[in-house]
Design a protein around this motif. Structure first.
Motif, short mmCIF file in Angstrom:
data_model
loop_
_atom_site.label_atom_id
_atom_site.label_comp_id
_atom_site.label_asym_id
_atom_site.label_seq_id
_atom_site.Cartn_x
_atom_site.Cartn_y
_atom_site.Cartn_z
N GLU A 220 30.82 28.48 -17.45
CA GLU A 220 29.76 29.35 -17.12
C GLU A 220 28.32 28.64 -17.09
O GLU A 220 27.68 28.28 -15.98
CB GLU A 220 29.54 30.53 -18.00
CG GLU A 220 30.57 31.57 -17.63
CD GLU A 220 30.33 32.85 -18.74
OE1 GLU A 220 30.86 33.89 -18.27
OE2 GLU A 220 29.43 32.62 -19.62
N LYS A 224 26.58 27.33 -13.45
CA LYS A 224 25.12 27.84 -13.10
C LYS A 224 24.26 26.59 -12.91
O LYS A 224 23.47 26.54 -11.94
CB LYS A 224 24.56 28.45 -14.48
CG LYS A 224 24.97 29.89 -14.63
CD LYS A 224 24.50 30.53 -15.85
CE LYS A 224 25.31 32.11 -15.91
NZ LYS A 224 24.62 32.63 -17.29
N GLN A 225 24.51 25.39 -13.67
CA GLN A 225 23.50 24.26 -13.43
C GLN A 225 23.98 23.32 -12.35
O GLN A 225 23.11 22.84 -11.96
CB GLN A 225 23.93 23.30 -14.76
CG GLN A 225 23.33 23.68 -16.17
CD GLN A 225 23.77 22.90 -17.32
OE1 GLN A 225 24.53 21.92 -17.18
NE2 GLN A 225 22.73 23.02 -18.50
N ILE A 229 26.33 31.14 -8.09
CA ILE A 229 26.02 32.46 -8.51
C ILE A 229 27.53 33.06 -8.44
O ILE A 229 28.32 32.84 -8.25
CB ILE A 229 25.04 33.09 -7.62
CG1 ILE A 229 25.60 33.14 -6.22
CG2 ILE A 229 23.59 32.29 -7.56
CD1 ILE A 229 24.74 34.00 -5.32
N ALA A 263 33.19 31.76 -8.32
CA ALA A 263 31.77 31.55 -7.97
C ALA A 263 31.46 31.33 -6.72
O ALA A 263 32.30 31.13 -5.81
CB ALA A 263 31.32 30.48 -8.77
#
Length: 266
Positions: A220, A224-225, A229, A263
């Motif tokens: 996760e 995200k990095q 989203i 994602a």
């Protein structure tokens, strides 16, 4: 991990899948140690346990299904006609051919694999099957031979765990996806710390889709990095039934599980 150590891992994985590509369906080959499969195994039976239907298994060229993977990314990708699909670690082309039928001739499928022998096998399978909307490119998934903002969907089946630089894999995935593009991946995640017998023998277990696994929190964070989203990672506890056969006597099903990873690029 140093660049030299990363390259050593890639070479070990490459050598493992070179053997599989050259031996094909007449020899042991699964996302596990070679001890856990037998020359007489039925790869269609293995893949049916991973979630592939009889129709899917019968629709690909002979030799494309090598019994690899830990799930069915096609079942979760929601592919549409005309889309451009990228398969990370495409192997013999199995998932690429299934994707090609869903996106139809108006779409395109690109398979990337770092093993030359797998690329040759996949290209041969594409020719045998008459697939004109599929192409296979030699390259590492950390350095994709794909243009920026050119892909609608990225699929992968039990491959990203094999990378020694997963953050770079997700950065590359983000780069090549179009705005609104998505990833739909089946992969292994670590559910608890490995025992000493695995920690002390990481090299042996890496190419077996075991010791390279990350936790859900780690994945996760990496996603995200990278900019993604709508991140969703869903463990599939039923996968322990086939994972337990990967490395005989190791009880690895107590430490890893197959998961669906999704994602979206904003």
């Amino acid at each position: 991990m140093s660049n030299q150590e990363k390259d050593q891992i890639r070479q070990k994985v490459r050598n493992r899948y070179k053997e599989i590509a050259l031996q094909g369906a007449n020899q042991s080959s699964c996302c596990s140690s070679s001890n856990s499969c037998t020359p007489s195994m039925d790869f269609n039976e293995v893949s049916s346990q991973l979630g592939y239907s009889k129709q899917e298994l019968s629709s690909v060229p002979e030799g494309a299904n090598l019994g690899l993977g830990c799930g069915n990314p096609i079942a979760i990708a929601d592919l549409k006609k005309g889309e451009v699909v990228l398969d990370l670690g495409s192997g013999g082309g199995f998932d690429c051919f299934l994707a090609a039928r869903q996106v139809t001739e108006t779409g395109k499928v690109i398979g990337v694999d770092m093993t030359p022998e797998m690329i040759s096998r996949a290209r041969s399978n594409a020719e045998k099957g008459g697939f004109t909307n599929v192409e296979f490119r030699l390259g590492e998934i950390e350095h994709l031979p794909v243009a920026d903002n050119s892909v609608d969907v990225i699929i992968s089946n039990c491959v990203i765990n094999l990378s020694p630089d997963k953050q770079q894999v997700f950065k590359e995935a983000y780069r090549v996806l179009k705005s609104g593009g998505r990833i739909a991946i089946s992969d292994i995640v670590k559910t608890t710390e490995f025992p000493e017998e695995i920690k002390n023998n990481m090299d042996e277990f890496y190419a077996s889709c075991v010791s390279g696994a990350s936790t859900i929190k780690e994945l996760e964070l990496m996603l995200k990095q990278s900019g993604f989203i709508q991140i969703s990672i869903e463990p599939k506890d039923e996968s322990r039934e086939f994972i337990k056969d990967w490395v005989e006597g190791s009880n690895i099903e107590d430490y890893i599980v197959s998961s669906i990873i999704k994602a979206v690029k904003p």
